[in-house]
Design a protein around this motif. Structure first.
Motif, PDB file in Angstrom:
ATOM      1  N   PHE A   1       1.579   8.299  -7.664  1.00 51.44           N
ATOM      2  CA  PHE A   1       1.347   8.220  -9.105  1.00 51.44           C
ATOM      3  C   PHE A   1       2.024   6.986  -9.690  1.00 51.44           C
ATOM      4  O   PHE A   1       1.469   6.288 -10.532  1.00 51.44           O
ATOM      5  CB  PHE A   1       1.865   9.477  -9.807  1.00 51.44           C
ATOM      6  N   ILE A   2       3.264   6.728  -9.235  1.00 47.12           N
ATOM      7  CA  ILE A   2       3.986   5.562  -9.752  1.00 47.12           C
ATOM      8  C   ILE A   2       3.224   4.282  -9.435  1.00 47.12           C
ATOM      9  O   ILE A   2       3.094   3.403 -10.273  1.00 47.12           O
ATOM     10  CB  ILE A   2       5.395   5.485  -9.136  1.00 47.12           C
ATOM     11  N   ARG A   3       2.707   4.199  -8.217  1.00 46.27           N
ATOM     12  CA  ARG A   3       1.976   3.006  -7.814  1.00 46.27           C
ATOM     13  C   ARG A   3       0.564   3.010  -8.364  1.00 46.27           C
ATOM     14  O   ARG A   3      -0.230   2.116  -8.078  1.00 46.27           O
ATOM     15  CB  ARG A   3       1.900   2.941  -6.276  1.00 46.27           C
ATOM     16  N   ARG A   4       0.234   4.044  -9.150  1.00 47.33           N
ATOM     17  CA  ARG A   4      -1.086   4.151  -9.777  1.00 47.33           C
ATOM     18  C   ARG A   4      -2.225   4.107  -8.770  1.00 47.33           C
ATOM     19  O   ARG A   4      -3.250   3.488  -8.991  1.00 47.33           O
ATOM     20  CB  ARG A   4      -1.271   3.060 -10.819  1.00 47.33           C
TER      21      ARG A   4
ATOM     22  N   ASP B   1       0.401   1.667   0.757  1.00 46.09           N
ATOM     23  CA  ASP B   1       1.070   2.596  -0.146  1.00 46.09           C
ATOM     24  C   ASP B   1       0.801   4.034   0.226  1.00 46.09           C
ATOM     25  O   ASP B   1       1.697   4.881   0.175  1.00 46.09           O
ATOM     26  CB  ASP B   1       0.614   2.340  -1.587  1.00 46.09           C
ATOM     27  N   VAL B   2      -0.456   4.325   0.599  1.00 43.98           N
ATOM     28  CA  VAL B   2      -0.770   5.703   1.003  1.00 43.98           C
ATOM     29  C   VAL B   2       0.020   6.066   2.254  1.00 43.98           C
ATOM     30  O   VAL B   2       0.580   7.160   2.352  1.00 43.98           O
ATOM     31  CB  VAL B   2      -2.291   5.858   1.256  1.00 43.98           C
ATOM     32  N   ALA B   3       0.078   5.135   3.202  1.00 43.96           N
ATOM     33  CA  ALA B   3       0.836   5.407   4.430  1.00 43.96           C
ATOM     34  C   ALA B   3       2.301   5.675   4.103  1.00 43.96           C
ATOM     35  O   ALA B   3       2.920   6.599   4.642  1.00 43.96           O
ATOM     36  CB  ALA B   3       0.696   4.229   5.385  1.00 43.96           C
ATOM     37  N   ILE B   4       2.856   4.874   3.192  1.00 43.79           N
ATOM     38  CA  ILE B   4       4.258   5.078   2.806  1.00 43.79           C
ATOM     39  C   ILE B   4       4.430   6.453   2.168  1.00 43.79           C
ATOM     40  O   ILE B   4       5.398   7.175   2.429  1.00 43.79           O
ATOM     41  CB  ILE B   4       4.711   3.962   1.847  1.00 43.79           C
TER      42      ILE B   4
END
Lengths: 312, 191, 202
Positions: free
Chosen positions: A194-197, A27-30
């Motif tokens: 933020f969305i992915r918390r 997720d961070v990479a995205i």
């Protein structure tokens, strides 16, 4: 420690969830992709090469380390990829490839693996590597080329007292490090996080609030009034947004407790402004983050929660 | 006034005794095991350095240099340091015998601490004014104390880390000091 | 180590290898890190420290019956300080450029923990001959390591060793000459020594 023992002593937090580490890293990479893509778009193919060299060096070195240590393949958790990406986004777009590789090696081997790997580093590897490179190769790290010519990044223009175009800063059509120019791209990435918390709002929020207040007070004293454009310019230039959302929020090197995070965010924000307004502007965010990392143990000690059942 | 503030910041952070000038490395490695010993050593160094600095500066400038005896600075300053420590210990003993037993080895060892001797020798040999020297000494010691406390915090954190076996012990602490030094480098632009 | 079994060869072996002051005992790190910015400086510092160490070991051993137990650190300070000053004057007179290069770390040898440690642990309880060789052994061990450290830092930061160019200019990693680089390289050297020693930790 003793590899044969089934008991494992470790420092808090004690909840480990290895299965989802790679998901978080993915997720961070995205979330970094918008800034990465814009960086390549803004600075050309060489920037892509730099990014690939950084990521490649990180991954290969971690792979070699894993093989040498007969441990499970930690490269699967993608943290090396993320470290490489963040480091690359912090580099000037014309840095020689070998320097980037040295920095990436430093980040992975010395800052992360030597201390025990993911979860055990004391400082943010990408931030530390950038600062390392700034000390080693100061001239090249301060050399910014934009559209073929040597240019002064907005941060330096502000430092010298000039004005910058806020719209251009927002859209990213300026010089600077690969990933730090486009506020839009960074904000999109932050929203995704933020969305992915994945990240807690406290650190970036108080980072930026502290910066706003600090610059506001500064402009009150030096320019006779709160200069909103100055505040805006500082927030949008340099590594401010990149640092606030993607680097200061690193789980391992930031406090665990909520009040701790507020203090940490504010501390780093104040430091960044001190460096920018009274010292060298380039790299201020990374140095401030490192110093923040150093005081995290102290912050956590102050904001320690009462143990369950203990009288205090 | 601003010059003195600059001097204070330089001494505590930019020219940090241990992270930039590598003066007190041995103490950093040995006495930062926990916050208690870090604070104890930090305070001791602060008191001893400040007092020694105030006494050694006039002796160095007006006595030794006048009579061309600057070569004797090392020994004389060391003896002054020892005298200061002795006085301090006598004072502590008057206050509390238990504290005396506890602090005696620590304070005696600070005589052999290159951070203290280093800064007082440096002040005289470079030729700073009295006020400047004192500021350098006090804030240098404060910077040293801050470094010790930060180091204690990090040591507590990495105590159970999976550090590779050859690096366990002193090497990983040296690497930690290196990373701290890199972080402190950020202060250099302030002056 | 009982005095009966101890002999000068043992002292040499311990000093250079088994109890090397820098990589095993981790003493005297302050000057080690500061002056090893080049191989030549490292070598010079090593020799200087060794000389002071040998002389002070000798005299502390000779005078060991006279030095009071409780105030022994004062005795050490006087003796070690005296020899440091004498050696410093000698250096100033005959090798002024080295004196210039090593700067404040020449007088700081008076508080070098290697010398104090050897005085405390060895010279006060053993005879003169053994103490001299303890000094020689420790001195050689110390000089060896800091010369190597100096050489590595010089190669990385300037591309030369003892002045001979090995790496073309422009490919240097200047941090090796600064404190952080020194810390890391020394850590690696100690780690290598630990590995060779078979995992004997401090």
């Amino acid at each position: 420690m003793n590899e044969n023992s089934n008991l494992r002593i470790s420092f808090y937090p004690h909840i480990r969830d290895k299965a989802s580490t790679s998901r978080i890293m993915l997720d961070v990479a995205i979330s970094l992709l918008p800034a990465t893509i814009f960086g390549v778009f803004n600075f050309g193919w060489y920037a892509l090469l730099l990014i690939l060299v950084c990521v490649g060096t990180c991954v290969i070195l971690e792979l070699i380390w894993d093989l040498g240590n007969h441990k499970r393949m930690t490269i699967r958790d993608l943290s090396a990829v993320v470290t490489g990406m963040i480091l690359a986004l912090n580099l000037p777009p014309t840095l020689p490839l070998w320097m980037a590789a040295v920095g990436a090696a430093f980040a992975i081997v010395i800052v992360k693996l030597l201390f025990g790997g993911l979860g055990q580093n004391i400082m943010n590897p990408a931030a530390c590597a950038k600062c390392f490179l700034m000390i080693c190769f100061a001239t090249r790290m301060n050399m910014f080329v934009y559209q073929g010519v040597l240019s002064t990044p907005p941060i330096e223009v502000l430092r010298a007292g000039g004005t910058v175009d806020l719209l251009q800063l927002f859209l990213g059509n300026t010089s600077g490090c690969i990933g730090e120019t486009c506020a839009v791209a960074l904000i999109i990435g932050a929203i995704y996080l933020f969305i992915r918390r994945i990240i807690d709002f406290r650190i970036p929020l108080f980072f930026l609030i502290a910066a706003v207040i600090y610059i506001g007070i500064y402009s009150l004293f030096t320019r006779g009034g709160i200069d909103m454009t100055l505040i805006g310019a500082h927030l949008l230039s340099g590594g401010m947004l990149l640092g606030a959302f993607f680097m200061a929020t690193d789980y391992v090197t930031s406090p665990v407790s909520r009040p701790g995070r507020i203090i940490y965010g504010a501390f780093i924000g104040a430091l960044v402004c001190t460096f920018r307004l009274f010292g060298t502007a380039n790299g201020s965010v990374c140095f401030a983050i490192l110093l923040g990392n150093l005081v995290v143990p102290l912050i956590e000690r102050i904001t320690r929660r009462k143990s369950f059942g203990k009288e205090e | 006034m601003t010059k003195l503030i600059y001097a204070a910041i330089i001494s505590a952070f930019i020219n940090n005794l241990v992270l930039t000038r590598t003066f007190g490395t041995n103490s950093l490695i040995r006495d930062s095991r926990d916050y208690g010993s870090a604070i104890r050593l930090g305070v001791s160094i602060l008191i001893i350095t400040s007092l020694s600095s105030v006494i050694t500066w006039p002796i160095g400038r007006y006595l030794l240099e006048k009579f061309n005896l600057s070569a004797l600075e090392t020994i004389v300053f060391l003896l002054i340091e020892a005298a200061v420590v002795w006085l301090l210990l006598a004072l502590v003993r008057k206050i509390s015998e238990k504290k005396y037993q506890q602090l005696s080895p620590l304070l005696t060892l600070t005589i052999a601490n290159s951070a203290v001797l280093g800064i007082i020798l440096n002040n005289v040999s470079v030729g700073y004014s009295f006020v400047r020297s004192t500021v350098f000494s006090i804030f240098g010691a404060i910077g040293f104390g801050i470094t010790l406390i930060l180091m204690a915090g990090i040591r507590e954190r990495i105590r159970y880390n999976d550090v590779p076996q050859p690096f366990e012990g002193v090497p990983i602490l040296l690497v930690t000091a290196a990373l701290m030094a890199i972080a402190f480098y950020g202060f250099t632009g302030l002056i | 180590m009982s005095e009966k079994k101890d002999n000068i060869f043992r002292r040499l072996y311990y000093g250079v290898l088994k109890e090397n002051p820098t990589v095993v005992l981790c003493l005297g790190l302050c000057p080690t890190l500061a002056v090893t910015t080049s191989a030549k400086n490292g070598l010079a510092m090593g020799i200087f420290t060794s000389v002071v160490l040998i002389l002070s070991n000798l005299f502390i051993s000779l005078l060991r019956k006279l030095i009071p137990q409780t105030e022994r650190i004062l005795g050490f300070v006087v003796i070690i300080g005296t020899f440091t000053t004498l050696s410093q004057l000698f250096l100033q007179a005959y090798f002024p450029d080295i004196n210039e290069a090593l700067g404040i770390f020449i007088p700081l040898t008076a508080v070098n923990t290697v010398i104090y440690d050897r005085a405390e642990k060895y010279a006060v309880s053993h005879n003169a001959a053994l103490s001299i060789f303890d000094g020689i052994g420790m001195g050689i061990g110390y000089t060896l390591i800091i010369t190597i450290l100096g050489a590595i830092r010089e190669i990385l930061a300037m591309g030369t060793v003892f002045g001979y160019r090995l790496i073309p200019a422009g490919y240097s990693i200047s941090i090796a000459a600064l404190a952080p680089g020194g810390f890391i390289i020394l850590a690696c050297i100690i780690a290598i020594a630990n590995k060779i020693n078979g995992g004997r930790r401090l």
